[in-house]
Design a protein around this motif. Structure first.
Motif, PDB file in Angstrom:
ATOM      1  N   LEU A  33     -11.297  65.804  73.911  1.00  0.00           N
ATOM      2  CA  LEU A  33     -11.867  65.476  72.549  1.00  0.00           C
ATOM      3  C   LEU A  33     -10.845  64.590  71.690  1.00  0.00           C
ATOM      4  O   LEU A  33      -9.806  65.247  71.374  1.00  0.00           O
ATOM      5  N   VAL A  34     -10.895  63.255  71.586  1.00  0.00           N
ATOM      6  CA  VAL A  34     -10.210  62.314  71.096  1.00  0.00           C
ATOM      7  C   VAL A  34     -11.037  61.555  69.909  1.00  0.00           C
ATOM      8  O   VAL A  34     -12.027  60.857  70.473  1.00  0.00           O
ATOM      9  N   ILE A  35     -10.616  61.494  68.887  1.00  0.00           N
ATOM     10  CA  ILE A  35     -11.210  60.780  68.046  1.00  0.00           C
ATOM     11  C   ILE A  35     -10.569  59.288  67.839  1.00  0.00           C
ATOM     12  O   ILE A  35      -9.136  59.326  67.362  1.00  0.00           O
ATOM     13  N   ALA A  36     -11.252  58.414  67.457  1.00  0.00           N
ATOM     14  CA  ALA A  36     -10.479  56.817  67.505  1.00  0.00           C
ATOM     15  C   ALA A  36      -9.613  56.549  68.379  1.00  0.00           C
ATOM     16  O   ALA A  36      -8.521  56.035  67.892  1.00  0.00           O
ATOM     17  N   ASN A  37      -9.465  57.346  69.376  1.00  0.00           N
ATOM     18  CA  ASN A  37      -8.310  56.926  70.320  1.00  0.00           C
ATOM     19  C   ASN A  37      -6.827  57.495  69.915  1.00  0.00           C
ATOM     20  O   ASN A  37      -6.050  56.799  70.339  1.00  0.00           O
ATOM     21  N   SER A  38      -6.861  58.278  68.756  1.00  0.00           N
ATOM     22  CA  SER A  38      -5.593  58.690  68.440  1.00  0.00           C
ATOM     23  C   SER A  38      -5.501  59.776  67.619  1.00  0.00           C
ATOM     24  O   SER A  38      -4.382  60.142  66.972  1.00  0.00           O
ATOM     25  N   ILE A  39      -6.660  60.771  67.560  1.00  0.00           N
ATOM     26  CA  ILE A  39      -6.690  61.757  66.787  1.00  0.00           C
ATOM     27  C   ILE A  39      -6.920  62.923  67.658  1.00  0.00           C
ATOM     28  O   ILE A  39      -8.075  62.871  68.348  1.00  0.00           O
ATOM     29  N   PHE A  40      -5.940  63.723  67.882  1.00  0.00           N
ATOM     30  CA  PHE A  40      -6.058  64.979  69.044  1.00  0.00           C
ATOM     31  C   PHE A  40      -6.220  66.420  68.372  1.00  0.00           C
ATOM     32  O   PHE A  40      -5.841  66.521  67.247  1.00  0.00           O
ATOM     33  N   CYS A  41      -6.806  66.979  69.073  1.00  0.00           N
ATOM     34  CA  CYS A  41      -6.954  68.405  68.700  1.00  0.00           C
ATOM     35  C   CYS A  41      -6.142  69.353  69.642  1.00  0.00           C
ATOM     36  O   CYS A  41      -6.709  69.644  70.793  1.00  0.00           O
ATOM     37  N   PHE A  42      -4.990  70.117  69.218  1.00  0.00           N
ATOM     38  CA  PHE A  42      -4.405  71.022  70.034  1.00  0.00           C
ATOM     39  C   PHE A  42      -4.735  72.309  69.608  1.00  0.00           C
ATOM     40  O   PHE A  42      -3.725  72.854  68.865  1.00  0.00           O
ATOM     41  N   PHE A  43      -6.025  72.575  69.830  1.00  0.00           N
ATOM     42  CA  PHE A  43      -6.092  74.172  69.223  1.00  0.00           C
ATOM     43  C   PHE A  43      -5.463  75.442  69.985  1.00  0.00           C
ATOM     44  O   PHE A  43      -5.353  76.462  69.255  1.00  0.00           O
ATOM     45  N   TYR A  44      -5.126  75.100  70.971  1.00  0.00           N
ATOM     46  CA  TYR A  44      -4.145  76.201  71.589  1.00  0.00           C
ATOM     47  C   TYR A  44      -3.104  76.822  70.964  1.00  0.00           C
ATOM     48  O   TYR A  44      -2.579  77.817  70.976  1.00  0.00           O
ATOM     49  N   VAL A  45      -2.598  75.841  70.069  1.00  0.00           N
ATOM     50  CA  VAL A  45      -1.336  76.359  69.154  1.00  0.00           C
ATOM     51  C   VAL A  45      -1.887  77.380  68.163  1.00  0.00           C
ATOM     52  O   VAL A  45      -0.850  78.133  67.665  1.00  0.00           O
ATOM     53  N   GLY A  46      -3.051  77.639  67.988  1.00  0.00           N
ATOM     54  CA  GLY A  46      -3.242  78.793  67.268  1.00  0.00           C
ATOM     55  C   GLY A  46      -3.159  80.114  67.900  1.00  0.00           C
ATOM     56  O   GLY A  46      -3.029  80.985  67.067  1.00  0.00           O
ATOM     57  N   PHE A  47      -3.092  80.138  69.096  1.00  0.00           N
ATOM     58  CA  PHE A  47      -2.746  81.375  69.997  1.00  0.00           C
ATOM     59  C   PHE A  47      -1.226  81.891  69.498  1.00  0.00           C
ATOM     60  O   PHE A  47      -0.934  83.003  69.137  1.00  0.00           O
ATOM     61  N   ILE A  48      -0.281  80.775  69.385  1.00  0.00           N
ATOM     62  CA  ILE A  48       1.122  80.918  69.260  1.00  0.00           C
ATOM     63  C   ILE A  48       1.352  81.370  67.633  1.00  0.00           C
ATOM     64  O   ILE A  48       2.272  81.888  67.413  1.00  0.00           O
ATOM     65  N   PHE A  49       0.850  80.386  66.908  1.00  0.00           N
ATOM     66  CA  PHE A  49       1.189  80.339  65.283  1.00  0.00           C
ATOM     67  C   PHE A  49       0.509  81.595  64.662  1.00  0.00           C
ATOM     68  O   PHE A  49       0.994  82.138  63.696  1.00  0.00           O
ATOM     69  N   LEU A  50      -0.661  82.198  65.309  1.00  0.00           N
ATOM     70  CA  LEU A  50      -1.300  83.314  64.527  1.00  0.00           C
ATOM     71  C   LEU A  50      -1.015  84.608  65.220  1.00  0.00           C
ATOM     72  O   LEU A  50      -1.549  85.552  65.172  1.00  0.00           O
ATOM     73  N   LEU A  51       0.206  84.541  65.994  1.00  0.00           N
ATOM     74  CA  LEU A  51       0.680  85.875  66.684  1.00  0.00           C
ATOM     75  C   LEU A  51       1.019  86.890  65.404  1.00  0.00           C
ATOM     76  O   LEU A  51       1.152  86.657  64.234  1.00  0.00           O
ATOM     77  N   PRO A  52       1.078  88.128  65.715  1.00  0.00           N
ATOM     78  CA  PRO A  52       1.319  89.424  64.820  1.00  0.00           C
ATOM     79  C   PRO A  52       2.686  88.760  63.896  1.00  0.00           C
ATOM     80  O   PRO A  52       3.796  88.190  64.540  1.00  0.00           O
ATOM     81  N   LEU A  53       2.831  88.890  62.770  1.00  0.00           N
ATOM     82  CA  LEU A  53       4.073  88.695  61.933  1.00  0.00           C
ATOM     83  C   LEU A  53       5.276  89.471  62.274  1.00  0.00           C
ATOM     84  O   LEU A  53       6.437  88.840  61.974  1.00  0.00           O
ATOM     85  N   ASN A  54       5.147  90.377  62.821  1.00  0.00           N
ATOM     86  CA  ASN A  54       6.407  91.300  62.969  1.00  0.00           C
ATOM     87  C   ASN A  54       6.822  91.170  64.525  1.00  0.00           C
ATOM     88  O   ASN A  54       7.516  91.989  64.997  1.00  0.00           O
TER      89      ASN A  54
END
Length: 172
Positions: A27-48
């Motif tokens: 999924l690439v929009i206008a050949n320059s906008i990408f979605c790296f959804f997988y980072v949601g896993f690491i960014f949303l890890l438990p706060l502690n």
């Protein structure tokens, strides 16, 4: 960490990676906008969660995505850097996490707080990816808008999934 929560994180990780590798890498929009959804896993890890665990999971997530995308360490470096910065950013933005829920998600915080926590990390992650990708090629000034729009697109996808999961779990 209990066995049940470890299995939950493992299944969640596999879900994020499979969705990224199977669908969102294409999924690439206008050949320059990408979605790296997988980072949601690491960014949303438990706060502690421990810093070492955060770094290891960031490294592992980037490594697996690099395997699927033939990107030779670009995702691994950007994820590891973002996870290195995450605890400092978490302390700056969220302060004392003892009053916070265990997770940074829509169920526990406002959309504004979710935005102020995730968006700078997304910008760092995306900028590093596009910068490393541009090394050795014709470096252009489109790097910053590409990172900005891709980070915003990734944020919108993460927010949409968060809102969908929240509405789905509230109906049960």
């Amino acid at each position: 960490m209990t066995l049940k929560s470890a299995l939950t994180y493992l299944l969640s990780f596999m879900g994020y990676v499979l969705l990224q590798a199977a669908l969102l890498n294409k999924l690439v929009i206008a050949n320059s906008i990408f979605c790296f959804f997988y980072v949601g896993f690491i960014f949303l890890l438990p706060l502690n969660s421990s810093r070492m665990l955060q770094l290891l999971l960031g490294f592992a997530a980037g490594f697996v995505i690099d395997l699927f995308g033939d990107s030779i360490g670009v995702h691994m470096i950007s994820c590891t850097l973002a996870m290195f910065i995450r605890p400092f950013w978490q302390q700056l933005v969220l302060g004392d996490i003892k009053e916070m829920p265990g997770f940074i998600n829509i169920q526990g915080v406002t959309i504004f707080r979710f935005f102020t926590f995730t968006m700078p990390l997304l910008l760092i992650h995306h900028f590093v990816i596009f910068y490393l990708d541009a090394i050795g090629t014709d470096f252009s000034f489109s790097l910053l808008p590409k990172a900005l729009f891709s980070a915003f697109f990734t944020f919108v996808v993460l927010l949409s999934i968060q809102l969908f999961v929240t509405s789905f779990t509230k109906k049960k």
